[in-house]
Design an enzyme around this catalytic site. Sequence first.
Site, PDB file in Angstrom:
ATOM      1  N   HIS A 129       0.875  -1.177   0.000  1.00 55.05           N
ATOM      2  CA  HIS A 129       0.000   0.000   0.000  1.00 55.05           C
ATOM      3  C   HIS A 129       0.915   1.230   0.000  1.00 55.05           C
ATOM      4  O   HIS A 129       1.059   1.922   1.005  1.00 55.05           O
ATOM      5  CB  HIS A 129      -0.882  -0.040   1.245  1.00 55.05           C
ATOM      6  CG  HIS A 129      -2.054   0.901   1.231  1.00 55.05           C
ATOM      7  ND1 HIS A 129      -2.327   1.747   0.178  1.00 55.05           N
ATOM      8  CD2 HIS A 129      -3.034   1.124   2.153  1.00 55.05           C
ATOM      9  CE1 HIS A 129      -3.415   2.437   0.455  1.00 55.05           C
ATOM     10  NE2 HIS A 129      -3.869   2.086   1.642  1.00 55.05           N
ATOM     11  N   GLN A 132      -0.177   4.760   1.164  1.00 54.57           N
ATOM     12  CA  GLN A 132      -0.272   4.821   2.621  1.00 54.57           C
ATOM     13  C   GLN A 132       1.123   4.966   3.238  1.00 54.57           C
ATOM     14  O   GLN A 132       1.361   5.825   4.089  1.00 54.57           O
ATOM     15  CB  GLN A 132      -0.942   3.535   3.144  1.00 54.57           C
ATOM     16  CG  GLN A 132      -1.177   3.530   4.638  1.00 54.57           C
ATOM     17  CD  GLN A 132      -2.301   4.472   5.033  1.00 54.57           C
ATOM     18  OE1 GLN A 132      -3.395   4.393   4.502  1.00 54.57           O
ATOM     19  NE2 GLN A 132      -2.023   5.376   5.953  1.00 54.57           N
ATOM     20  N   ASP A 221      -2.466  -2.069  12.365  1.00 54.54           N
ATOM     21  CA  ASP A 221      -3.475  -2.177  11.297  1.00 54.54           C
ATOM     22  C   ASP A 221      -4.362  -3.373  11.661  1.00 54.54           C
ATOM     23  O   ASP A 221      -4.032  -4.161  12.562  1.00 54.54           O
ATOM     24  CB  ASP A 221      -2.774  -2.368   9.939  1.00 54.54           C
ATOM     25  CG  ASP A 221      -3.740  -2.404   8.750  1.00 54.54           C
ATOM     26  OD1 ASP A 221      -4.908  -1.967   8.901  1.00 54.54           O
ATOM     27  OD2 ASP A 221      -3.335  -2.874   7.665  1.00 54.54           O
ATOM     28  N   ARG A 295      -3.085  11.828   3.778  1.00 58.36           N
ATOM     29  CA  ARG A 295      -3.172  11.030   2.555  1.00 58.36           C
ATOM     30  C   ARG A 295      -3.388  11.957   1.362  1.00 58.36           C
ATOM     31  O   ARG A 295      -2.790  11.776   0.297  1.00 58.36           O
ATOM     32  CB  ARG A 295      -4.340  10.027   2.647  1.00 58.36           C
ATOM     33  CG  ARG A 295      -4.123   8.864   3.608  1.00 58.36           C
ATOM     34  CD  ARG A 295      -3.101   7.870   3.102  1.00 58.36           C
ATOM     35  NE  ARG A 295      -3.436   7.341   1.790  1.00 58.36           N
ATOM     36  CZ  ARG A 295      -4.289   6.342   1.555  1.00 58.36           C
ATOM     37  NH1 ARG A 295      -4.891   5.745   2.560  1.00 58.36           N
ATOM     38  NH2 ARG A 295      -4.522   5.910   0.322  1.00 58.36           N
TER      39      ARG A 295
HETATM   40  N1   CP Z   1      -6.172   3.616   4.749  1.00 54.86           N
HETATM   41  C1   CP Z   1      -6.899   3.416   3.636  1.00 54.86           C
HETATM   42  O1   CP Z   1      -6.383   3.124   2.559  1.00 54.86           O
HETATM   43  O2   CP Z   1      -8.235   3.576   3.814  1.00 54.86           O
HETATM   44  P1   CP Z   1      -9.383   3.185   2.773  1.00 54.86           P
HETATM   45  O3   CP Z   1      -9.389   1.680   2.698  1.00 54.86           O
HETATM   46  O4   CP Z   1     -10.643   3.721   3.370  1.00 54.86           O
HETATM   47  O5   CP Z   1      -9.060   3.788   1.457  1.00 54.86           O
HETATM   48  N1  NVA Z   2      -4.439  -4.023   5.545  1.00 52.50           N
HETATM   49  C1  NVA Z   2      -5.702  -3.351   5.275  1.00 52.50           C
HETATM   50  C2  NVA Z   2      -5.456  -1.928   4.936  1.00 52.50           C
HETATM   51  C3  NVA Z   2      -6.676  -1.132   4.629  1.00 52.50           C
HETATM   52  C4  NVA Z   2      -6.374   0.276   4.236  1.00 52.50           C
HETATM   53  C5  NVA Z   2      -6.412  -4.069   4.144  1.00 52.50           C
HETATM   54  O1  NVA Z   2      -5.753  -4.453   3.166  1.00 52.50           O
HETATM   55  O2  NVA Z   2      -7.618  -4.270   4.243  1.00 52.50           O
END
Ligand code: CP
Ligand code: NVA
Length: 310
Positions: A129, A132, A221, A295
């Site tokens: 990600h 993020q 997380d 973000r």
């Molecule tokens: N942290 C994040 O990416 O949040 P969303 O899943 O809401 O986009």
């Molecule tokens: N690890 C989580 C992050 C969400 C922003 C997922 O992949 O669902």
Amino acid sequence: MKHFLSLADLTPAALHDLLDLAAQLKTEWQQSGNRPILAGKALAMLFQKPSLRTRISFEMGMQHLGGHALYISPAEVGLGQRESVADVARVLSGYVDGIMARVFAHNHILELAAHARVPVINGLSDFNHPCQGFSDLFTIREALGSLAGVRLAYVGDGNNVATSLMFGAALAGMHVAVATPPGYEPAAEAVAHARTLGPGSITLYTDPRAAVRGADVIYTDVWASMGQEDQRQARLRIFSPTYQVNADLLAAAGNAQVRVMHCLPAHRGEEITDEVADGAAGAGQSLLWIQAENRMHAQKAILARLLGGL
Ligand code: CP
Ligand code: NVA
């Protein structure tokens, strides 16, 4: 930089340049609003999973820069089902100036990038990600003044967010302690790759109390990510209560100033308690809300660089 697929594709210098651009765009926005550097440009936002932050922050980021964002829901395109990933990339490239995609399989991000004639931005995959991770480095730098030498303890599942944090932190010269239950570590190849990227260090633990000792920032997380809903009950039994970021764990950092981060959405009462998330634990300081806001500022830098040539 042609695409934004992984922080591992950046050099330490490129990362710092992009962080500086994010800071500049944030200040500009706060003082007078951003200049319309993406006027006439459009971003397709392709989602295979739900989103609050990623969707809205990209949409508003494009709007502030004078451009336009198109939301494409999971049901709409049927990426790889209704039509091949390569064909979706080819077709979208004729309409828009950039593609942001949130997918299940990381391979789909790589395939989009391989076949698109416009920049592709990874808005989360099962592997990483990067938006993020980049944005979180921006938040840490803003809160602590610099990144080199900062001690980040990540507690929980060795998932996509952990992977991007490791890549970014290694580039920035930070020290990352990752505490997971045995078997839930970040992928061994990702750890090995992170260790080659820069002067930072990555250390793996199973004991969260050992991992957070001396930490400047504690990060967590969810224990079951999107797409792992069927493992949720099993994971709850494995992670709870040891890997919960609560007031007790904060105290184990031995640093009254320790900051707490979570990419959100949070499962309050599971990986993080209300008092810690809301900054009412008596020790530590929640960065959760500024982290979410940032973000948008951080992604503006990615958009400005990829779509605006800045
Ligand atoms: N942290 C994040 O990416 O949040 P969303 O899943 O809401 O986009
Ligand atoms: N690890 C989580 C992050 C969400 C922003 C997922 O992949 O669902």
